[in-house]
Write a protein that holds these residues in place. Structure first.
Motif, mmCIF file in Angstrom:
data_model
loop_
_atom_site.group_PDB
_atom_site.id
_atom_site.type_symbol
_atom_site.label_atom_id
_atom_site.label_comp_id
_atom_site.label_asym_id
_atom_site.label_seq_id
_atom_site.Cartn_x
_atom_site.Cartn_y
_atom_site.Cartn_z
ATOM 1 N N ALA A 138 73.675 88.940 -97.900
ATOM 2 C CA ALA A 138 74.966 88.305 -98.069
ATOM 3 C C ALA A 138 75.137 86.898 -97.516
ATOM 4 N N TRP A 139 76.154 86.162 -98.074
ATOM 5 C CA TRP A 139 76.353 84.792 -97.864
ATOM 6 C C TRP A 139 77.296 84.800 -96.914
ATOM 7 N N ILE A 140 77.024 84.317 -95.730
ATOM 8 C CA ILE A 140 78.033 84.136 -94.611
ATOM 9 C C ILE A 140 78.282 82.592 -94.081
ATOM 10 N N ALA A 182 87.341 94.861 -103.659
ATOM 11 C CA ALA A 182 87.239 93.464 -103.513
ATOM 12 C C ALA A 182 86.549 92.946 -102.271
ATOM 13 N N GLN A 183 86.299 93.744 -101.268
ATOM 14 C CA GLN A 183 85.539 93.408 -100.046
ATOM 15 C C GLN A 183 84.523 94.166 -99.554
ATOM 16 N N VAL A 184 83.549 93.772 -98.609
ATOM 17 C CA VAL A 184 82.404 94.732 -98.492
ATOM 18 C C VAL A 184 82.365 94.305 -96.853
ATOM 19 N N HIS A 185 82.128 95.588 -95.840
ATOM 20 C CA HIS A 185 82.001 95.397 -94.549
ATOM 21 C C HIS A 185 80.474 95.165 -94.403
ATOM 22 N N VAL A 186 80.069 94.098 -93.895
ATOM 23 C CA VAL A 186 78.281 94.281 -93.554
ATOM 24 C C VAL A 186 78.306 93.877 -92.115
ATOM 25 N N ARG A 187 77.317 94.656 -91.694
ATOM 26 C CA ARG A 187 76.490 94.445 -90.585
ATOM 27 C C ARG A 187 75.295 93.616 -90.765
ATOM 28 N N TYR A 188 75.093 92.566 -90.004
ATOM 29 C CA TYR A 188 74.192 91.537 -90.405
ATOM 30 C C TYR A 188 73.546 91.425 -89.287
ATOM 31 N N VAL A 189 72.173 90.583 -89.411
ATOM 32 C CA VAL A 189 71.415 89.925 -88.275
ATOM 33 C C VAL A 189 71.320 88.406 -88.947
ATOM 34 N N LEU A 203 83.492 90.641 -96.119
ATOM 35 C CA LEU A 203 83.177 89.521 -96.841
ATOM 36 C C LEU A 203 83.949 89.870 -98.450
ATOM 37 N N TRP A 204 84.178 88.918 -99.058
ATOM 38 C CA TRP A 204 84.405 89.090 -100.579
ATOM 39 C C TRP A 204 83.075 89.696 -101.146
ATOM 40 N N ALA A 205 83.444 90.584 -101.921
ATOM 41 C CA ALA A 205 82.261 91.414 -102.679
ATOM 42 C C ALA A 205 81.314 90.431 -103.458
#
Length: 97
Positions: A49-51, A71-78, A89-91
């Motif tokens: 994902a782009w953050i 339209a959106q995705v909940h992301v757990r990221y490092v 985030l937007w999909a």
């Protein structure tokens, strides 16, 4: 901020710091999810994902999709500093790995 024991993205256990609020990723507006159907899978799905964050700027990160709408995705990221964060985030900013 303290550390806590948790599985890293990718599955190996280790101590992971949380992304501090001052450097948290900017998320999609919460109001745009009002009334939307949210899908929550049994297992998170590996994604890239782009953050964007105020201090670190734009980053392409590995993470896991933990929920989504049309339209959106909940992301757990490092992030690039090895810290764990969560953001909607937007999909279009998220792709499967």
């Amino acid at each position: 901020m303290g550390s806590r024991r948790r599985d890293d993205v990718g599955g190996s256990p280790g101590a992971v710091d949380r992304v501090p609020l001052r450097d948290a990723a900017e998320g999609a507006p919460g109001r745009s999810r009002d009334g939307a159907h949210i899908t929550r899978p049994e297992r998170a799905i590996p994604v890239r994902a782009w953050i964007t964050s105020r201090q670190s700027g734009e980053q392409l990160v590995d993470g896991e999709a933990t929920a989504w709408t049309d339209a959106q995705v909940h992301v757990r990221y490092v992030d690039s500093h090895g810290r764990e964060g969560f953001v909607w985030l937007w999909a279009g900013a998220v792709t499967r790995r």
